[in-house]
Design an enzyme around this catalytic site. Sequence first.
Site, PDB file in Angstrom:
ATOM      1  N   SER A 531       0.713  -1.022   0.032  1.00  0.00           N
ATOM      2  CA  SER A 531       0.100   0.041   0.049  1.00  0.00           C
ATOM      3  C   SER A 531       0.635   1.161  -0.050  1.00  0.00           C
ATOM      4  O   SER A 531       0.331   2.319  -0.550  1.00  0.00           O
ATOM      5  CB  SER A 531      -0.864  -0.083   1.268  1.00  0.00           C
ATOM      6  N   HIS A 585       1.361   4.427   4.777  1.00  0.00           N
ATOM      7  CA  HIS A 585       0.521   5.584   3.568  1.00  0.00           C
ATOM      8  C   HIS A 585       1.158   6.705   3.359  1.00  0.00           C
ATOM      9  O   HIS A 585       1.378   7.102   2.259  1.00  0.00           O
ATOM     10  CB  HIS A 585      -0.791   5.289   3.865  1.00  0.00           C
TER      11      HIS A 585
END
Length: 841
Positions: A531, A585
């Site tokens: 991610s 992230h």
Amino acid sequence: MSSKGGSSRLGSKDLKKMTSRTERELRDSGRVRGEVERVEKRLRATAKVKEQPPTGDYKRRALASPGETAAPTFLVDSRGIPRKTSSTAPRKATLRPASSSPRLASSSRPTESTLPSSSSRALQGASSSSSSRPRRLHESASGRGGSGGSAGELRQEKKRLPELEAAEAAPASCVVELRDVTARKGRTSPATPPETAGSSVCGQGSHARTAEKLEEGTASHRDGSRRGSVDAETWATPGDGSSSHEFESSPQREERMQPQETGRRELSSEPRSGDLTKNGGDGGPRRHSCAWRKWREHMIQSFDITTHPFPPRGDGSPRRGKFLMIFLTSSVLFFVFLQELVLNVTTFNGRCMSPVLYPSHDAPESERTPRVISFGYGACEHNLGVSLFRREETKKDPRGRWTPGPLTERCASGRCASDDGWPSDLVQRGRAQRSPAAFDSPNPRVFSSLGALDTNKVRNYGEMFRVVWGMFLHGGWMHLLLNVSCQAQTLWILEPAWGFLRTLSLWIVGGVSGSLLSAVANPCTVTVGSSGAFYGLLGALVPFSIEYWDHIASPAWFLFCVSVLVMVAQFGNMVGVQGVDNNAHLGGLIGGLLFGFATIRSVHAFRWQGVAERMASSTLFWWMFPAEKRRSLREDNLQRVAREREERSSGRIPPPKFVWKFRGHEREWCVRFAAAVGLVTFWSVLWLYLLVPSYYESLSSPPGNFSFLGSTGCHCCRVQPFPGEEDKLPAFHPVRVNRGLFWCFVSEGVANLFCGRSSALNRGADVYGQTRQFEEALGDLPSARAGEAPLRIAKEEGESASVWQRLVKSAKKTYNAVLGNTTTPAAPSAAELAQQTRAGQ
């Protein structure tokens, strides 16, 4: 057939064959005659339109009569370069395109009266000297009888019909594949320049370029795309017949003129520098413009630069072969996840992969020596107290006290992959290592063995590969499919424009940036997933929209949607979703944003004037600008575009620089330099706090994983026994085995026990000196080591905080960390420790 007395008689069969053949020939000749008449009619119509007096220094005299012409003859060699001109006296001539010559065009085409009538059914030659003229397309059929000629001649005429059709069509070099880079649809359409007085069908200044090429002779052309344009724009009219030339065929010429580049092409319809010089103008600016075009094509051919982000629609898939990055990353991620499932099965959920059998702790002393089982899973079956296949039940062995355990099944993923650790009758406190598995994932215990991101092992054991390899692992099927689908959608936009190498570098930079920030800010947990790389792709969409501002239909809307998507994705994970590493992230987003600006090709299209005009005309921001302001912005922008176009046409532009794709603008280089410095600084600081002990030891209380409900908390320290208890702990106590390691724990109570801040020995201690408090504290270790990071605030025992209190406490902690007011509990002195020990006893 029989012959007698010099006469011949035809049989009935021969007569039928001849009759049918004659009818077929008559029918074919009628069809051919009709086609020839239609072609001649179109030729006369085209010649009438194109018959205009030429302009420039090479004006031709008006036709003395409908059948006479005084045009010079332009002879070209096999490369399409004029070699010789002959100015002969006017003579009778008619249009006769040669079958072996390329399709040529000229402004001095014959009039309608010079063409033969449709009843002649043939195209006559242009000169009486047949030896010096090219071969005719059609023979005259007037003397062939009523049948229109023999069968062989009819077949030849049918073969020449395509040449007649091609003769009246536009020259091949006039229809150039021109990609409209200013239009936002990105379509490719054949374009022809407008017709003007004194110019041919291919554009203006054809006679001037013809004369210049006559003077240059065998000189090389300035532009490859202009090669052969003169012979495609001029119709050859033979001269006195003193010399003849065999032209190359049209298919060969079209193959020779096939462009090598795949980018944009421009029509070479502007006059050459020699035309301006002869007409009294300055040819310098034109030379710069031509050199710029030549340099651009050289860069495209040499480095395969993609000049347009959106390929045109054509036959087949225009994006075929453009998504290597999508298929490569997706296949690698799927393959690695399948390997996770295989390892989860073969290692019994990560609990056993060694062939060494360890007897029970209560076995006779002579049988406690570990031994190697050379084949099968017998060692793991004994160590875990399970059986993989049905055996005959036997009584307990009085010596080894071993009986095959219950029959069990191994699972690759799902709830059945959960386990309760090791059996308590074989391993001391084995049940404390219980590890549950999600419905779609393998057991979390295998992640660390496969190379997941574990800051404690990176710092203490030098396993640097975990920073990169962790982003190839995934926690489950849902995690994998979500990341792969999101990456594919983003790469669908980026990869065709940026190419494979730039996109691959972006993906790696985003993933490593996310891993670094996660390892430094949240060193207590184990992290897996790509991610961070996906958020790097999202961050790169911002410089992508600026780089291709003129090619995107609604760039302001695109940039706005990207910003909203990033904020929703980031803040949505902070609402309270468990098991999501927001630090990874955020790090990937910063890394992708900086890398995109550091490698941006141009910010030339992103000007405030154009941005303000787009915002004023959009449905989202139009209310921010009054009507007068919107009108003023539009007029100013149109004037700017016209001014730049005039500067380019007049030649007031700098010569081409070496780095063409960056355009050499100072502002663009400042943006690239600032982004590159920011990315290097970002990585340098994170690497220092990850690897250098003096840096990461100063960060004893990292923020951990954060969310709107607070942070998980993280407490790091050196593992050491409580003062005065070094000799009282057993030899294989975890504190003595791991003494000296700098380890990070989720729970503050566990950190105090392992770091010597709290006593492990207390009233009611067992044989190993472990109290109930110590055992309860160890209960938090499996979740921390297995990568499960429940989103909670690390609080003292007996403290029950509400959500609001957690938010306030998290805000205070962040405020103190930013201002440098974080207070670390000081280590107690020797006198205080002795006093606490006596009080406890």
